[in-house]
Design an enzyme around this catalytic site. Sequence first.
Site, PDB file in Angstrom:
ATOM      1  N   GLY A 210       0.849  -1.209   0.000  1.00 31.32           N
ATOM      2  CA  GLY A 210       0.000   0.000   0.000  1.00 31.32           C
ATOM      3  C   GLY A 210       0.869   1.236   0.000  1.00 31.32           C
ATOM      4  N   ASN A 211       0.301   2.370   0.335  1.00 34.63           N
ATOM      5  CA  ASN A 211       1.100   3.591   0.474  1.00 34.63           C
ATOM      6  C   ASN A 211       0.453   4.482   1.531  1.00 34.63           C
ATOM      7  OD1 ASN A 211      -0.776   5.547  -0.919  1.00 34.63           O
ATOM      8  ND2 ASN A 211      -0.454   4.076  -2.590  1.00 34.63           N
ATOM      9  N   HIS A 212       1.103   5.600   1.834  1.00 37.96           N
ATOM     10  CA  HIS A 212       0.662   6.432   2.969  1.00 37.96           C
ATOM     11  C   HIS A 212      -0.461   7.415   2.636  1.00 37.96           C
ATOM     12  CE1 HIS A 212       3.707   4.950   5.613  1.00 37.96           C
ATOM     13  NE2 HIS A 212       4.675   5.287   4.785  1.00 37.96           N
ATOM     14  N   ALA A 278      -3.538   7.725  -5.053  1.00 38.17           N
ATOM     15  CA  ALA A 278      -2.137   7.296  -5.105  1.00 38.17           C
ATOM     16  C   ALA A 278      -2.161   5.821  -5.535  1.00 38.17           C
ATOM     17  CB  ALA A 278      -1.493   7.470  -3.743  1.00 38.17           C
TER      18      ALA A 278
END
Length: 402
Positions: A210-212, A278
């Site tokens: 995943g990402n932030h 994102a």
Amino acid sequence: MSSLKGKKILLGVCGSIAAYKSAILIRLLVKEGATIKVIMTREAGKFISPLSLSTLSKNPVLSELTTDNGSLWNNHVELGLWADLFLVAPTSANTISKFASGTCDNLLSAAYLSARCPVFISPAMDEDMWAHASTKRNILLLKQNGNAILNVSHGELASGLVGEGRMMEPAEIISKLMNHFNASQTLKGKKVLITAGPTYEAIDPVRFIGNHSSGKMGYAIAEACIKNGAEVTLISGPVNMPAPSKLKKFVSIKTADELFSATTKAFAKSDITIMAAAVADYKPQRIAINKIKKIEGELNIELVKTKDILAELGKRKKKNQMLIGFALETENEVSNAQEKLKAKKLDFIILNSLQDQGAGFGTDTNKVTILDNGGKKIELPLKMKTEIAHDIINFIISKLHA
Ligand code: CTP
């Protein structure tokens, strides 16, 4: 036709020497065609008489949660729902603190908690109170909660001090309200598609890549588009926020593939598409059916590219459609963003740099630069994401009218 004609304004008045200005405010609001209801705090009544304000507003002035010795309830929920806009002018440091903390001990604070309309707060206090860290913190909280805070001006204060803390002049407040209502319908009839938040690419039933991304920027844009009269479809990855109310459609996705299908499906019918999600550029080639167990030595996960959704939309884009992307860069920011703008056939791109303090993931603030396909470059200072959302919309509107 004046732009406040037919608007229902709930005016809150707090105990401050600037309360006399509320009489002038009401006169100007009435002159512009607005309907006014006034709530005063008990302290405000010591500075200006309820009779003056009820005469000017042509409506009874309310102050207490109940009237007639407690036998009648003043319905703050109804008041909150009645108003197109809630203006609190002057707002004292005490009321600012109550609004920020959610304290509900008088009719004004109860109406604030019940209001679903935009709230404009016009502070008035002495310089030291205004400069105090507690007031600063409360103002920041109120901004984060979506309230509009009107500037205080510099000048002579009731204490005899000269400094910051004077309430904005009534004529200037009226022009702020007019701008608000004028701006509020600028995207009327436009269908806006927004993607927000991260994507999660499963590795096995337990783990993912995943990402932030918090989704805050995309959600703020969705809110601002709704406020401006657009029909908004929001496609969102997993975030910790409720979906904005009054969306036309909300689609929840997890993976880049799901985002691709949902976005390409909705794209053809949208006038403006803003790709703030994102998106993972890579996903595991295979998702393990069972939890991957620890092994001796290294574990390699084979990754394959996901589809570039924005580039695909750029290919499908018709002349009457506007396509907007984001670029997150950590080096050669402007040239990288310009390349993406061109390669993905965007109308404009919003560049985020992780180098800037207060910008990027999870924060309520951001610092962005807008680059358009005509070579324009607008560097915005560090601002609340909610404010940036409005700047982005203003830029969209200027492009629509160009
Ligand atoms: N984007 C997309 N599909 C992808 C990757 C990105 O639609 N698979 C979109 C993002 O939503 C954003 C824009 O493309 O609006 C740029 O994303 P960014 O991550 O900055 O750039 P990439 O094109 O992925 O390139 P790189 O990661 O190499 O910088």
